[in-house]
Motif scaffolding. Structure first.
Motif, PDB file in Angstrom:
ATOM      1  N   SER A  71       0.942  -1.201  -0.009  1.00  0.00           N
ATOM      2  CA  SER A  71      -0.033  -0.049   0.008  1.00  0.00           C
ATOM      3  C   SER A  71       0.959   1.139  -0.151  1.00  0.00           C
ATOM      4  CB  SER A  71      -0.943  -0.091   1.374  1.00  0.00           C
ATOM      5  OG  SER A  71      -0.315  -0.005   2.511  1.00  0.00           O
ATOM      6  N   ASN A  72       2.049   1.118   0.546  1.00  0.00           N
ATOM      7  CA  ASN A  72       2.803   2.386   0.629  1.00  0.00           C
ATOM      8  C   ASN A  72       3.562   2.815  -0.889  1.00  0.00           C
ATOM      9  OD1 ASN A  72       3.414   3.833   3.413  1.00  0.00           O
ATOM     10  ND2 ASN A  72       3.186   1.653   3.984  1.00  0.00           N
ATOM     11  N   LEU A  73       3.920   1.501  -1.398  1.00  0.00           N
ATOM     12  CA  LEU A  73       4.455   1.791  -2.840  1.00  0.00           C
ATOM     13  C   LEU A  73       3.358   2.089  -3.723  1.00  0.00           C
ATOM     14  CD1 LEU A  73       6.619   1.490  -4.885  1.00  0.00           C
ATOM     15  CD2 LEU A  73       6.266  -0.758  -5.061  1.00  0.00           C
ATOM     16  N   PHE A  74       2.003   1.639  -3.558  1.00  0.00           N
ATOM     17  CA  PHE A  74       0.924   2.134  -4.412  1.00  0.00           C
ATOM     18  C   PHE A  74       0.574   3.550  -3.949  1.00  0.00           C
ATOM     19  CE2 PHE A  74      -4.005   2.371  -4.754  1.00  0.00           C
ATOM     20  CZ  PHE A  74      -4.019   2.092  -6.025  1.00  0.00           C
ATOM     21  N   LEU A  75       0.449   3.920  -2.900  1.00  0.00           N
ATOM     22  CA  LEU A  75       0.347   5.471  -2.609  1.00  0.00           C
ATOM     23  C   LEU A  75       1.208   6.180  -3.117  1.00  0.00           C
ATOM     24  CD1 LEU A  75      -0.779   5.017   1.331  1.00  0.00           C
ATOM     25  CD2 LEU A  75      -2.238   5.538  -0.758  1.00  0.00           C
ATOM     26  N   ILE A  76       2.451   5.866  -3.125  1.00  0.00           N
ATOM     27  CA  ILE A  76       3.511   6.817  -3.898  1.00  0.00           C
ATOM     28  C   ILE A  76       3.247   7.096  -5.265  1.00  0.00           C
ATOM     29  CG2 ILE A  76       5.909   6.974  -4.401  1.00  0.00           C
ATOM     30  CD1 ILE A  76       6.724   5.925  -1.674  1.00  0.00           C
ATOM     31  N   VAL A  77       3.134   6.023  -5.937  1.00  0.00           N
ATOM     32  CA  VAL A  77       2.814   5.977  -7.625  1.00  0.00           C
ATOM     33  C   VAL A  77       1.533   6.636  -7.763  1.00  0.00           C
ATOM     34  CG1 VAL A  77       2.415   4.611  -9.709  1.00  0.00           C
ATOM     35  CG2 VAL A  77       4.058   3.868  -7.773  1.00  0.00           C
ATOM     36  N   LYS A  78       0.467   6.402  -6.949  1.00  0.00           N
ATOM     37  CA  LYS A  78      -0.984   7.169  -7.098  1.00  0.00           C
ATOM     38  C   LYS A  78      -0.930   8.731  -6.837  1.00  0.00           C
ATOM     39  CE  LYS A  78      -5.185   7.472  -4.009  1.00  0.00           C
ATOM     40  NZ  LYS A  78      -5.946   7.016  -2.883  1.00  0.00           N
ATOM     41  N   LEU A  99       4.588   1.454 -14.332  1.00  0.00           N
ATOM     42  CA  LEU A  99       5.535   1.766 -13.567  1.00  0.00           C
ATOM     43  C   LEU A  99       5.664   1.113 -12.097  1.00  0.00           C
ATOM     44  CD1 LEU A  99       8.180   3.876 -12.281  1.00  0.00           C
ATOM     45  CD2 LEU A  99       6.218   5.250 -11.705  1.00  0.00           C
ATOM     46  N   LEU A 100       4.581   0.767 -11.646  1.00  0.00           N
ATOM     47  CA  LEU A 100       4.102   0.018 -10.422  1.00  0.00           C
ATOM     48  C   LEU A 100       4.744  -1.231 -10.641  1.00  0.00           C
ATOM     49  CD1 LEU A 100       3.029   0.206  -7.265  1.00  0.00           C
ATOM     50  CD2 LEU A 100       0.892  -0.368  -8.422  1.00  0.00           C
ATOM     51  N   PHE A 101       4.654  -1.947 -11.666  1.00  0.00           N
ATOM     52  CA  PHE A 101       4.806  -3.296 -12.099  1.00  0.00           C
ATOM     53  C   PHE A 101       6.484  -3.344 -12.105  1.00  0.00           C
ATOM     54  CE2 PHE A 101       6.059  -6.756 -14.850  1.00  0.00           C
ATOM     55  CZ  PHE A 101       5.487  -7.816 -14.315  1.00  0.00           C
ATOM     56  N   ALA A 102       6.934  -2.423 -12.530  1.00  0.00           N
ATOM     57  CA  ALA A 102       8.528  -2.203 -12.591  1.00  0.00           C
ATOM     58  C   ALA A 102       9.249  -2.156 -11.448  1.00  0.00           C
ATOM     59  CB  ALA A 102       8.875  -1.237 -13.600  1.00  0.00           C
ATOM     60  N   LEU A 103       8.513  -1.355 -10.473  1.00  0.00           N
ATOM     61  CA  LEU A 103       9.182  -1.054  -9.204  1.00  0.00           C
ATOM     62  C   LEU A 103       8.881  -2.368  -7.981  1.00  0.00           C
ATOM     63  CD1 LEU A 103       8.122   2.528  -8.700  1.00  0.00           C
ATOM     64  CD2 LEU A 103      10.410   1.801  -9.038  1.00  0.00           C
ATOM     65  N   PRO A 158      12.468  -4.686  -7.314  1.00  0.00           N
ATOM     66  CA  PRO A 158      13.353  -3.565  -6.708  1.00  0.00           C
ATOM     67  C   PRO A 158      12.959  -3.316  -5.207  1.00  0.00           C
ATOM     68  CG  PRO A 158      12.923  -3.022  -8.923  1.00  0.00           C
ATOM     69  CD  PRO A 158      12.062  -4.027  -8.807  1.00  0.00           C
ATOM     70  N   VAL A 159      11.920  -3.072  -4.758  1.00  0.00           N
ATOM     71  CA  VAL A 159      11.335  -2.416  -3.499  1.00  0.00           C
ATOM     72  C   VAL A 159      11.304  -3.637  -2.619  1.00  0.00           C
ATOM     73  CG1 VAL A 159       9.477  -1.284  -2.278  1.00  0.00           C
ATOM     74  CG2 VAL A 159      10.157  -0.207  -4.619  1.00  0.00           C
ATOM     75  N   LEU A 160      10.768  -4.868  -3.354  1.00  0.00           N
ATOM     76  CA  LEU A 160      10.608  -5.885  -2.218  1.00  0.00           C
ATOM     77  C   LEU A 160      11.876  -6.498  -1.688  1.00  0.00           C
ATOM     78  CD1 LEU A 160       7.769  -8.554  -4.085  1.00  0.00           C
ATOM     79  CD2 LEU A 160       8.232  -7.609  -1.673  1.00  0.00           C
ATOM     80  N   SER A 161      12.989  -6.230  -2.480  1.00  0.00           N
ATOM     81  CA  SER A 161      14.499  -6.533  -2.165  1.00  0.00           C
ATOM     82  C   SER A 161      14.765  -5.821  -0.983  1.00  0.00           C
ATOM     83  CB  SER A 161      15.199  -6.509  -3.264  1.00  0.00           C
ATOM     84  OG  SER A 161      15.458  -5.395  -3.595  1.00  0.00           O
ATOM     85  N   LEU A 162      14.282  -4.638  -0.700  1.00  0.00           N
ATOM     86  CA  LEU A 162      14.651  -3.799   0.426  1.00  0.00           C
ATOM     87  C   LEU A 162      14.178  -4.150   1.856  1.00  0.00           C
ATOM     88  CD1 LEU A 162      14.360  -0.273  -1.268  1.00  0.00           C
ATOM     89  CD2 LEU A 162      16.159  -1.686  -0.972  1.00  0.00           C
ATOM     90  N   TYR A 163      13.138  -5.079   1.983  1.00  0.00           N
ATOM     91  CA  TYR A 163      12.539  -5.597   2.942  1.00  0.00           C
ATOM     92  C   TYR A 163      13.012  -7.039   3.399  1.00  0.00           C
ATOM     93  CZ  TYR A 163       9.000  -1.712   2.806  1.00  0.00           C
ATOM     94  OH  TYR A 163       8.323  -0.925   2.786  1.00  0.00           O
ATOM     95  N   SER A 164      13.136  -7.043   4.797  1.00  0.00           N
ATOM     96  CA  SER A 164      13.542  -8.501   5.479  1.00  0.00           C
ATOM     97  C   SER A 164      12.222  -8.985   5.818  1.00  0.00           C
ATOM     98  CB  SER A 164      14.422  -8.125   6.531  1.00  0.00           C
ATOM     99  OG  SER A 164      15.708  -7.495   6.247  1.00  0.00           O
ATOM    100  N   PHE A 165      11.664  -9.630   4.757  1.00  0.00           N
ATOM    101  CA  PHE A 165      10.343 -10.257   5.124  1.00  0.00           C
ATOM    102  C   PHE A 165      10.581 -11.745   5.083  1.00  0.00           C
ATOM    103  CE2 PHE A 165       7.108  -7.107   3.203  1.00  0.00           C
ATOM    104  CZ  PHE A 165       7.135  -6.470   4.376  1.00  0.00           C
ATOM    105  N   SER A 166       9.615 -12.422   5.722  1.00  0.00           N
ATOM    106  CA  SER A 166       9.308 -14.067   5.580  1.00  0.00           C
ATOM    107  C   SER A 166       8.969 -14.229   4.291  1.00  0.00           C
ATOM    108  CB  SER A 166       8.176 -14.515   6.537  1.00  0.00           C
ATOM    109  OG  SER A 166       7.134 -14.095   6.051  1.00  0.00           O
ATOM    110  N   ASP A 167       9.347 -15.512   3.788  1.00  0.00           N
ATOM    111  CA  ASP A 167       8.689 -15.879   2.440  1.00  0.00           C
ATOM    112  C   ASP A 167       7.296 -15.776   2.015  1.00  0.00           C
ATOM    113  OD1 ASP A 167      11.118 -16.424   1.818  1.00  0.00           O
ATOM    114  OD2 ASP A 167      10.978 -18.628   2.251  1.00  0.00           O
ATOM    115  N   GLU A 168       6.400 -15.843   3.256  1.00  0.00           N
ATOM    116  CA  GLU A 168       5.004 -15.811   3.045  1.00  0.00           C
ATOM    117  C   GLU A 168       4.568 -14.367   2.774  1.00  0.00           C
ATOM    118  OE1 GLU A 168       0.934 -16.756   5.463  1.00  0.00           O
ATOM    119  OE2 GLU A 168       2.716 -17.276   6.394  1.00  0.00           O
ATOM    120  N   SER A 169       5.245 -13.448   3.664  1.00  0.00           N
ATOM    121  CA  SER A 169       4.792 -11.960   3.659  1.00  0.00           C
ATOM    122  C   SER A 169       5.405 -11.366   2.302  1.00  0.00           C
ATOM    123  CB  SER A 169       5.768 -11.296   4.662  1.00  0.00           C
ATOM    124  OG  SER A 169       5.189 -11.565   5.910  1.00  0.00           O
ATOM    125  N   ARG A 170       6.576 -11.923   1.666  1.00  0.00           N
ATOM    126  CA  ARG A 170       6.954 -11.464   0.477  1.00  0.00           C
ATOM    127  C   ARG A 170       6.162 -11.933  -0.785  1.00  0.00           C
ATOM    128  NH1 ARG A 170      11.987  -9.856  -0.689  1.00  0.00           N
ATOM    129  NH2 ARG A 170      12.532 -10.410   1.432  1.00  0.00           N
TER     130      ARG A 170
END
Length: 448
Positions: free
Chosen positions: A278-285, A332-336, A339-351
């Protein structure tokens, strides 16, 4: 008829671009908190996300108050009646301060209960309350800054908002980096460190806008005494225009918070994934938000000047611009996403959930980038605020929220199916938006 004058497009993008950048940077303050806290701990991230839903509702209410100001003031700006704009500003500021005081009292007296609306996890509630105890002091500064920026936007002054947000981001990022992780010998404060960074940035933002208003602003020459007097006739005009918008924005904020609550009560992974998506979506929005704000001002100004043919030509041209921008934003949202997912230390399920949510939002982005600026920009800017309110009441509260609750808690559908349900209105509202703006009556002269 589509407008072919280069000056029109130059004016549109010169007004729109600073608004978009200002919104991107403003949202990046929250994204900075989320990125750093996502690497610190998932509980801290989820706690701050829950509190930010309160901030989002508050921000939406302030936007409603500010949008009412802009819609009414833009028509007076077309007539070059700056005295009336000052009187409108006084009413809007008083309304915003009353709202701020009420929210401050509620979150101060019932912090655990407020955070508990969005999650049942005690660890997340504890992190959220710690963050809220500090970040609530940003509310008065943010309130005054938001209304003053709306006043300036109504007179086509938007660059100051961009520069202000840029400095806010730099300050917040620097303090977060030091206090969240405890660098340079400072304590490791986690969510509380993020709150201190946000508070410091909001205070500096407030001081800068006051200095600008006092020293640099030339169109209105606002003084403190302008906010101490109320014109009863203007009060009536303002609330006739603003009441539907404020109600709409408050319900939109509650709707977004309910989305978080619904997903947060499904799985612990869903709330973290939704936070990132939602944060990434809000930025592109912000491109759509900037387009809507620009249409508000330009449509209102043209109505104030009495040029009805130009108003209609603006509406047709804006629709083409909005649709093209929506397609570009979806790509743009698809392209990001990766790259943005790689910045988060998420579990596999959350990712995986975050990735699926973003793929859905890529499609949603295209429809939203057309219907939202048409409804909230052209039609609302034309003065027909009640239509937009009715449309959202029916679509969100009559269809989307009931359907999403049923899917989440009765059918027990997956978080992915629930996210589809929560965003369906952004697609089907394109139809009434197209019909209303091209074949309906939405132009209303609001000035005296």
């Amino acid at each position: 008829m589509l407008i072919k004058e280069k000056q029109f497009y130059r004016s549109f993008f010169m007004l729109c671009l600073p608004i978009v950048l200002q919104n991107v940077i403003s949202l990046s303050v929250n994204l900075t908190d989320n990125l750093m806290l996502g690497q610190y701990s998932e509980s801290a991230l989820s706690g701050v996300t829950a509190v930010n839903q309160i901030q989002f509702i508050y921000q939406n209410l302030l936007m409603g108050i500010g949008d009412g100001l802009v819609i009414l003031a833009a028509q007076y700006w077309g007539k070059k009646d700056t005295a009336s704009i000052r009187r409108i500003s006084s009413v809007a500021m008083r309304t915003a301060l009353v709202l701020m005081a009420a929210l401050f009292v509620v979150v101060s007296v019932f912090p655990e209960q407020v955070v508990g609306l969005f999650t049942e996890d005690s660890a997340i509630i504890a992190e959220g309350v710690g963050y809220l105890q500090i970040v609530r002091f940003t509310y008065p500064f943010f309130c005054v800054t938001t209304i003053l920026l709306a006043v300036l936007r109504s007179t086509e002054v938007v660059r100051i908002a961009f520069y202000l947000s840029l400095s806010t981001l730099a300050i917040n990022f620097s303090i977060n980096w030091v206090l969240i992780y405890g660098r340079f010998g400072m304590p490791r404060l986690g969510a509380r460190g993020a709150a201190i960074g946000t508070l410091t940035a909001r205070i500096i933002e407030f001081i800068v806008i006051l200095v600008y208003i006092c020293k640099k602003e030339k169109n209105l020459r606002l003084k403190l005494k302008d906010f101490l007097h109320v014109d009863r006739a203007i009060v009536g005009d303002y609330f006739r225009v603003s009441a539907p918008i404020i109600l709409l924005q408050s319900l939109w904020g509650v709707n977004t918070a309910l989305q978080t609550a619904i997903l947060g009560h499904l799985t612990s992974s869903a709330i973290a994934a939704n936070s990132m998506a939602s944060n990434l979506f809000l930025i592109v929005k912000t491109v759509a938000v900037g387009s809507a704000s620009t249409a508000n001002v330009l449509i209102g100004k043209a109505i104030g000047q009495g040029d009805m043919k130009r108003v209609r030509d603006y509406a047709k041209t804006f629709q083409v611009i909005f649709l093209c921008m929506g397609i570009c934003c979806g790509i743009l949202l698809f392209a990001l996403t990766e790259p943005v997912l790689s910045l988060y230390s998420f579990s596999d399920e959350s990712r995986q959930l975050a990735r699926s949510f973003l793929h859905i939002l890529c499609i949603v982005m295209v429809g939203m980038s057309y219907q939202m600026p048409v409804n909230a920009g052209i039609i609302k800017g034309g003065g027909d605020t009640k239509y937009v309110m009715k449309l959202d009441l029916i679509s969100i509260w009559g269809i989307v929220i009931p359907l999403s609750f049923i899917m989440a808690f009765v059918v027990k559908a997956s978080p992915i199916a629930v996210v589809w349900c929560l965003n369906l209105d952004q697609l089907f509202k394109c139809v009434p938006a197209f019909i209303k703006v091209n074949y309906g009556h939405w132009v209303k002269k609001l000035t005296r």
